[in-house]
Design a protein around this motif. Structure first.
Motif, mmCIF file in Angstrom:
data_model
loop_
_atom_site.group_PDB
_atom_site.id
_atom_site.type_symbol
_atom_site.label_atom_id
_atom_site.label_comp_id
_atom_site.label_asym_id
_atom_site.label_seq_id
_atom_site.Cartn_x
_atom_site.Cartn_y
_atom_site.Cartn_z
ATOM 1 N N TRP A 153 0.867 -1.086 -0.008
ATOM 2 C CA TRP A 153 -0.154 0.031 0.016
ATOM 3 C C TRP A 153 0.926 1.368 0.020
ATOM 4 O O TRP A 153 0.189 2.402 -0.304
ATOM 5 C CB TRP A 153 -0.925 0.033 1.245
ATOM 6 N N SER A 154 2.233 1.365 0.445
ATOM 7 C CA SER A 154 2.906 2.527 0.479
ATOM 8 C C SER A 154 4.195 2.514 -0.609
ATOM 9 O O SER A 154 4.395 3.587 -0.708
ATOM 10 C CB SER A 154 3.099 2.623 1.837
ATOM 11 N N LYS A 207 4.041 4.620 -3.880
ATOM 12 C CA LYS A 207 3.684 5.945 -3.823
ATOM 13 C C LYS A 207 4.783 6.803 -4.340
ATOM 14 O O LYS A 207 5.965 6.655 -3.917
ATOM 15 C CB LYS A 207 3.084 6.652 -2.379
ATOM 16 N N GLU A 208 4.608 8.110 -4.931
ATOM 17 C CA GLU A 208 5.420 8.978 -5.331
ATOM 18 C C GLU A 208 6.565 9.193 -4.394
ATOM 19 O O GLU A 208 7.750 9.431 -4.920
ATOM 20 C CB GLU A 208 4.697 10.080 -5.989
ATOM 21 N N GLU A 209 6.050 9.574 -3.300
ATOM 22 C CA GLU A 209 7.105 10.048 -2.126
ATOM 23 C C GLU A 209 8.228 8.760 -1.769
ATOM 24 O O GLU A 209 9.147 9.336 -1.198
ATOM 25 C CB GLU A 209 6.579 10.634 -0.769
ATOM 26 N N HIS A 210 8.009 7.617 -2.233
ATOM 27 C CA HIS A 210 8.854 6.688 -2.039
ATOM 28 C C HIS A 210 9.881 6.229 -3.144
ATOM 29 O O HIS A 210 10.657 5.292 -3.239
ATOM 30 C CB HIS A 210 8.383 5.379 -1.328
#
Length: 221
Positions: A159-160, A163-166
């Motif tokens: 789920w994480s 994501k763009e921030e990772h």
């Protein structure tokens, strides 16, 4: 003896730090068979099936250590089925890490650095933030961002991670380890397969190729 297995130097140094028994008495046959091919410098998909308490974690970590040291700035992900297992692995790495590097909140270690001669491997725990102010705060720290290995659960990665921030971590992912692979079957197994599919699709946006995969499992009963 450990020195007779022909391991990459950094993997041998890690084992000596991680497991004093293996450092003194050497590896089990199945551990040596899994880790010896790392001496070629290539990372191959690996499945290790053995009994409970037979040192699967040591082989898993040796695999990931080679992945993040063979290529500059590469990253790796270690996925466990539960947070209880996650924290168990954090404790093992805490004991292997430089005491001055440890990042703790209310007595619980969240990050650290394993120093192996001239090589340093920063790592971090990574779990959900919806019910954890501590994890939300830790994600904003330099210790979290510079970690080369994240210790997490499959659900968190699913789920994480994409994501763009990772993206900075995902784009450099060299290896993915999934523990307790025998537990991933039925609908839960389909979810894990979905996570891997999403991971490969996301990586195509950053670069060609996919991370080396390590699966650790117990004998079927």
């Amino acid at each position: 003896m450990l020195a007779d297995v022909g391991l990459p130097v950094v993997v041998r140094r890690f084992i000596e730090r991680y497991d004093s028994r293996a450092a003194e008495q050497g590896l089990y046959t199945h551990q040596a068979e899994v880790l010896r091919p790392l001496s070629t410098g290539e990372m191959h998909d690996t499945l290790l099936t053995s009994s409970t308490g037979s040192g699967k974690s040591l082989a898993l970590w040796g695999f990931l250590v080679q992945a993040v040291t063979a290529l500059s700035e590469s990253t790796a992900l270690a996925c466990f089925p539960t947070q209880a297992l996650l924290w168990g692995q954090v404790e093992r790495l805490r004991r292997a890490s430089d005491p001055a590097s440890l990042v703790e909140y209310a007595g619980q270690t969240y990050a650290g650095t394993v120093k192996l001669g001239p090589v340093s491997i920063p790592w971090t725990a990574w779990h959900g933030v919806s019910d954890s102010v501590t994890m939300a705060r830790h994600e904003q720290t330099e210790a979290f961002r510079r970690a080369r290995i994240r210790i997490t659960t499959v659900d968190k990665a699913h789920w994480s991670l994409m994501k763009e921030e990772h993206g900075y971590f995902l784009s450099r992912l060299a290896a993915l380890a999934i523990d307790e692979a025998h537990a991933w079957h039925g609908a839960v197994g389909a979810s894990v397969r979905g996570m891997i599919n999403r991971l490969h699709a996301a990586l195509e946006l950053h670069r060609k190729g996919r991370p080396a995969l390590f699966l650790a499992s117990e004998y079927a009963r």
